[in-house]
Design an enzyme around this catalytic site. Structure first.
Site: not given
Ligand code: DGL
Length: 260
Positions: A71, A181, A37-38, A5-6, A183, A69
């Site tokens: 994204t 997401c 990543y978003g 993940d990011s 997070h 993730c």
């Molecule tokens: N954890 C990532 C997701 O599930 C996104 C976080 C990011 O923007 O990097 O989309």
């Protein structure tokens, strides 16, 4: 097993897998250089995901990849599956469960801007548009707040409320929220506290774990990695922020890695 993940969001996916497979060994790649990543272009996310799998495959004997993730999954999963022979599992949004459990027929869908913009998500939303009330928030702020919480930094309730403002002030508030997401899992209590009524939170973590289970059933739980490895791509983390993560998830080895 490689899981990436990011940021720290993917740990919520790892936790669910670990609860079902306590003895599993894994590599967690925190691509903090790529965070968030978003906010990135699709071409970046696709190339980044390819680089990650290529790099790790050269270094470690991984037999499965989990893109922890939404994204990266919504944008690149179908491409990665064609590009690599190794099994790849992603976290893809779905509103099926939310639709079943909502009582007031108002579902909130919150994810990063890139996830909401993706063709995958737009297809899902277009299917529901006629018979269900779906309220969408596209935000890159919430993942940032979650990063702070996990790193035990102070988080602002006001910032959180700003993200959800359109739902807070609405007379038709969702009773069910799909967290699109990884997070966001870490912010469920904080999100609940800003709404007066109880919220049903829906995620796709169990589905990912079920797919991992199926993989291990077919592959006899053959583990080639003998200890848990934590990799990160940018040297901007305070060691004390990482300490509890390393301990909780039993990482025995930690290394900075170059993904370019
Ligand atoms: N954890 C990532 C997701 O599930 C996104 C976080 C990011 O923007 O990097 O989309």
């Amino acid at each position: 097993m490689l899981i990436f993940d990011s940021g720290v969001g993917g740990l919520s996916i790892l936790e669910n897998i670990k609860n079902n497979f306590p003895k599993i060994n894994y590599i967690y790649l925190l691509d903090n250089e790529g965070f968030p990543y978003g906010e990135k272009k699709e071409s970046f996310i696709i190339q980044r995901s390819i680089n990650i799998i290529n790099t790790i495959q050269k270094l470690y004997p991984i037999n499965i990849v989990i893109i922890a993730c939404n994204t990266a999954s919504t944008i690149s999963l179908s491409i990665l599956k064609k590009h690599f022979d190794i099994p790849i599992i992603g976290v893809l949004p779905s509103l099926t469960k939310a639709k079943k459990i909502t009582k007031n027929n108002i579902i909130g869908f919150i994810a990063t801007k890139a996830t909401i913009k993706s063709v995958y998500t737009q297809n899902i939303l277009s299917k529901y548009i006629h018979y269900e009330k779906i309220k969408v928030i596209a935000t890159n702020k919430l993942a940032e707040i979650a990063e702070k919480k996990i790193k035990k930094l102070p988080i602002s309730n006001l910032e959180l409320k700003k993200v959800f403002n359109s739902w807070i002030i609405s007379i038709s508030q969702p009773d069910t929220i799909y967290l699109g997401c990884t997070h966001f899992t870490f912010l469920k209590n904080e999100i609940q506290n800003i709404f007066k009524k109880p919220i049903n939170f829906v995620e796709t973590h169990d589905k990912v774990t079920r797919m991992v289970k199926k993989f291990f059933l077919n592959n006899k739980y053959n583990q080639k990695i003998k200890k848990n490895i934590f990799l990160y791509s940018k040297n901007n983390i305070e060691p004390n922020q990482l300490f509890w993560i390393l301990k909780k998830y039993q990482f025995r080895y930690i290394k900075l890695i170059n993904l370019d």
